[in-house]
Scaffold this active site. Structure first.
Site, short mmCIF file in Angstrom:
data_model
loop_
_atom_site.label_atom_id
_atom_site.label_comp_id
_atom_site.label_asym_id
_atom_site.label_seq_id
_atom_site.Cartn_x
_atom_site.Cartn_y
_atom_site.Cartn_z
N SER A 45 1.37 -21.34 2.69
CA SER A 45 0.35 -20.66 1.88
C SER A 45 -0.96 -21.43 1.74
CB SER A 45 0.91 -20.42 0.48
OG SER A 45 -0.11 -20.03 -0.39
N ALA A 57 0.83 -1.20 0.00
CA ALA A 57 0.00 0.00 0.00
C ALA A 57 0.87 1.25 0.00
CB ALA A 57 -0.94 -0.02 1.20
N ARG A 112 -10.70 -19.07 5.46
CA ARG A 112 -9.74 -19.28 6.53
C ARG A 112 -10.38 -19.42 7.91
NH1 ARG A 112 -5.22 -15.03 4.17
NH2 ARG A 112 -4.65 -16.39 2.44
#
Lengths: 665, 247
Positions: A284, A44, A337
């Protein structure tokens, strides 16, 4: 103070376009007269710094690492979502929007999420133009994979290092502007306060981490891209230096802090091995494309495994409980998740954990290795019944896809995941909560912006995989450069902001006295002692499942710990030198305040939503029970002590999506 | 395990440093190397001594911040890892371990084991980019086909984490593996072609300016690189430079 989200009028599809058509612009000559401070150089902050400098603003960027390239976005593995629909599997802007709002358990702001989905495709175009080497297929087109909570393949990736490649792309764009003198880069600097002049954010106080010098920096606007606060848990997948300090100082200066209890506990991390542990490593989510999660069906097998008498590979198929496939047949191992983490906890709480601590489940690649091996044997015209050959061919494919992750696992655990299933357990990974921002990404302090993980807006109560990279880059490349221009258009005649004002004096004095207090305390316990204690409270009482009794305990325990910290912390050395303990002490002091607000927020939110699961609010099947009464953003205003924080509510309105039960069955 | 550590201590850039002996007990083989140093530092703090300063952040081998020369090798005895991924099971009870900072003229010591690697940033600022502004109007990502081979090879070069192990391990303190990796990433992609000549010339000029040495093809950098960046990248950089200077 009433919260105004400043969402533009009109149909959701046109909001962003109409908005861009109507905002004030700053002409190129005037941009040269305007300074912007950006704190944090991850996806960002880095992308915002580069883009604002390209537009012509004078950017000052700050990071605590030795180079902007090291921000923790670098560690993101799996990928980045974009609604390109290159696979022709039915993806669209609306579907990405829909998946994200549903994935966030209907606790995110509709207009922000739609805009995110809308600009997602430009991100991929931009990154490819920058030379980001995304994975490609043999025809030369971009490849995609699938992530949790969705039914399409929209995730772009660069091996298991997507975050690294995207960050290096943003870093290269920054470098171009640093070389041109449009970005002044301050490495090894930490922001310790934001300076408000006449109600507007006009600068920061920063500490040079090498010399210990306290510096004043002014600007017409300040942007925080400082990431999440998951290190409140001490053990997490965050980098060691990741902290809440910049965000918390902003909060203390008037920025509301939203939904602090919305934290992501990621299901697939390497389990804790001992008390010495300093961090946890993520495996991951992309591994769930090919890995199957299971525990033994029978307790005697669990016990035999723990005693080392039985290997997981010796347990026959019928004695395994593939609990995600069993409970969620539609999404299977690719449930979101929060759902996967809770399901792992449920099995481990029931006693089926497969390591010594009882807190691990298997992630098994044997099925995928066989499937890929057979495919390869067929393609190459080789013997499909040669088991050794199939295994070798299959392993090669798995290695090409996830090689670096498997290597990482083997280095840490000392087991070969090609031969035996990985052991995994949930760990703190991401914070959906953060500084409250309006549609412009501006906080409740005029001229103070928060972007990326540091803000709260797009992920609701749970973030879907591969959406953090998307949001970070969307905010920095494509949203903030427009919205901040509208604000800065009023500053073209302001001229440079002086740093000799009373406001700068006061902020600097406060920072210095805070540092002096820490360094002269001469207590008996190190900073880590307190951080670890805080982490234990957070994990045990504000973790994957929460209840009113324990949250109340957490609130008082954290307050006590904070008092003890200020009485008894020991920071060696002096302030005017490189002193990591001093830097850490300041960060832990802020975590000790945030932690209490976190627990207070979790206690106030009497529902289960996404990553926030309250034992008291669950369906008979143990699924999260959302409550209509809590369909709002909790934005907390600082009033001294965390216990005195005042709640402001931003009602969440869903006009373009039906709020319904979030089912992955 | 019980270990003897000989650690480089240096107050600041201008101080003369020296190796100091430390003993650590109760080291578990499951600890990472940095966690072992955490334990030592807690001990030092308890004894009112100054903890050892070292760079570290992600602790999962990707940020490139950690940088230690351990027993004469960059990132320690194991291959293909950074210090933070090195575990104590690679050592034996009773071992003596030498821990030093990266040694190179272009990487001055800041304190103890911390060095200043901003020379790497400056090389990237000289040309390690493609000049494309953010606009939202660049061409569609699939408009230019890129062969899987080119994309994969560019990716292999792009995995460099900028830790500086290549420089630290090179007898000439050469940064050619680092620079070669970045030059290669762009040289292999169609997007990188437009500025190829200028890029390689500027990056190499900056590299020389920073005081890095030359490459004599020893190959130590490739061996010690935690990401296994290949020497081929140096050859490719030299080819690119030659091409740039001929045209």
């Amino acid at each position: 103070m009433a919260l105004d989200s400043k969402v533009p009028e009109g149909p959701i599809k046109d909001k962003w376009t109409n908005y861009k058509d109507k905002i004030n612009l700053v002409n190129p000559a005037n941009k040269r007269l305007i300074d912007v401070i950006i704190v944090g150089t991850g996806l960002a902050g880095g992308s915002a710094a580069a883009t604002l400098a390209e537009l012509g603003y004078n950017v000052k960027a700050f990071c605590f690492q030795d180079s902007p390239r090291r921000a923790h976005s670098i560690a993101a593995q799996g990928g980045i979502n974009a609604a390109k629909n290159y696979q022709g599997d039915g993806d669209s802007t609306y579907r990405l929007f829909y998946d994200t709002v549903k994935g966030g358990d209907y606790r995110s702001r509709e207009a922000n999420v739609y805009r995110l989905a809308e600009v997602s495709t430009s991100i991929i175009d931009q990154c490819v133009a920058q030379g980001v080497p995304f994975a490609r297929d043999y025809g030369g087109l971009l490849d995609n994979r699938s992530f949790g909570g969705v039914l399409v393949s929209r995730t772009f990736y660069a091996k298991g290092q997507t975050g690294q490649q995207l960050l290096l792309g943003a870093y290269s764009a920054m470098n171009r502007q640093i070389g041109r003198g449009k970005i002044k880069m301050y490495n090894r600097h930490e922001m310790l306060d934001v300076v408000i002049v006449d109600g507007k954010a006009r600068g920061i106080i920063a500490r040079n981490l090498v010399t210990g010098e306290i510096e004043r920096h002014s600007a017409h606007a300040v942007v925080l891209g400082t990431g999440g606060y998951g290190n409140a848990f001490y053990l997490s997948t965050y980098a060691m230096g990741s902290n809440v300090t910049a965000a918390w100082k902003a909060h203390k200066r008037g920025a509301f802090f939203a939904n602090p209890c919305f934290t992501q506990i990621h299901p697939t991390c390497i389990p804790v091995s001992g008390d010495h542990q300093s961090k946890l490593t993520l495996m991951s989510e992309s591994l769930r494309n090919d890995g199957r999660i299971w525990v033994p069906k029978h307790m005697e097998d669990v016990l035999a495994i723990r005693e080392g008498k039985l290997k997981p590979t010796e347990i026959p198929e019928e004695n395994r409980d593939y609990y995600l496939e069993r409970r969620y047949p539609a999404f299977g191992n690719l449930v979101p998740r929060d759902v996967a983490s809770r399901a792992a906890k449920e099995r481990c709480d029931a006693g089926y954990g497969v390591n010594k601590t009882g807190e691990a489940v298997y992630l098994d690649f044997a099925t995928a290795i066989e499937r890929y091996g057979k495919e390869q044997a067929y393609v190459k015209g080789l013997d499909e019944n040669d088991k050794a050959l199939i295994k070798k061919l299959g392993k090669d494919i798995i290695k090409a896809k996830y090689g670096n992750l498997f290597q990482m696992y083997e280095k840490i655990v000392d087991q070969n995941p090609y031969e035996t299933p990985m052991m995994i357990y949930p760990a703190a990974h991401y914070t959906m909560g953060g500084i409250w921002v309006d549609y412009n990404l501006m906080t409740t302090v005029p001229g103070l912006y928060a972007i990326g993980e540091a803000n709260f807006s797009d992920h609701g109560a749970n973030r879907l995989g591969a959406s953090a990279l998307m949001q970070g880059l969307a905010d920095g490349y494509f949203v903030l450069p427009y919205t901040i221009g509208d604000y800065l258009s009023h500053d073209i005649r302001t001229g440079p902001i002086p740093t000799n004002s009373k406001e700068f004096d006061d902020a600097e004095n406060q920072v210095k006295s805070n540092l002096d207090k820490l360094i002269n305390n001469n207590g008996t316990h190190s900073v880590d002692y307190f951080h670890k204690k805080l982490g234990k409270i957070m994990w045990n009482k504000c973790g994957m499942a929460r209840n009113a009794k324990e949250l109340k305990e957490a609130i008082s325990e954290i307050a006590e710990l904070r008092a003890e910290f200020w009485k008894d912390v020991k920071v060696p050395g002096i302030a005017n030198e490189y002193n990591e303990e001093l830097a850490k002490a300041g960060r832990v002091a802020d975590f000790l305040e945030l932690g209490e607000l976190f627990a207070k927020d979790a206690l106030q939110r009497e529902e289960s939503a996404g990553g926030h699961f309250r034992d008291e609010y669950q369906t008979p099947e143990g699924e999260a029970m959302r409550r209509k009464e809590f369909q709002y953003v909790s934005a907390w205003e600082y009033k001294g002590e965390p216990k005195d924080a005042v709640l402001h509510k931003e009602a969440l309105v869903y006009e373009n999506i039906e709020v319904k039960e979030r089912s992955y069955k | 395990m019980k270990l003897t550590l000989k650690i480089w201590r240096q107050k600041s850039a201008n101080d003369k440093g020296n190796l100091v002996d430390y003993k650590v007990n109760d080291v578990s083989p499951d600890m990472s190397f940095l966690e072992m140093l955490d334990v030592l530092n807690q001990d030092l703090i308890d004894k009112n001594e100054e903890p050892i300063a070292f760079d570290h952040d992600c602790r999962e081998g990707i940020c490139g911040m950690c940088s230690m020369y351990i027993n004469g090798r960059a990132h320690g005895p194991d291959r293909s890892i950074t210090v933070c991924q090195l575990h104590m099971r690679s050592f034996k009870d009773g071992d003596t371990i030498y821990i030093e900072p990266w040694r190179a003229k272009a990487f001055p010591v800041i304190k103890d084991l911390i060095v200043d690697r901003s020379a790497f940033d400056r090389i990237q600022q000289a040309g390690g980019f493609i000049s494309v502004n953010t606009s939202g109007n660049t061409q569609d990502a699939n408009a230019t086909l890129i062969s899987k081979y080119a994309a994969d090879t560019a990716m292999d070069a792009a995995t460099c984490i900028g830790c500086g192990a290549c420089v630290a391990t090179c007898k000439n303190s050469s940064a050619m593996l680092f620079v070669g990796a970045k030059v290669s990433q762009y040289a292999l992609l169609p997007q990188g072609q437009i500025e190829a000549a200028e890029r390689v010339r500027n990056m190499v000029a900056q590299m020389d300016l920073e005081g890095f040495g030359n490459c004599t093809n020893t190959g130590a950098c490739e061996v010690e690189c935690p990401k296994g960046i290949s020497l081929e990248n140096i050859a490719r950089m030299n080819r690119e430079l030659m091409k740039a200077n001929i045209n």
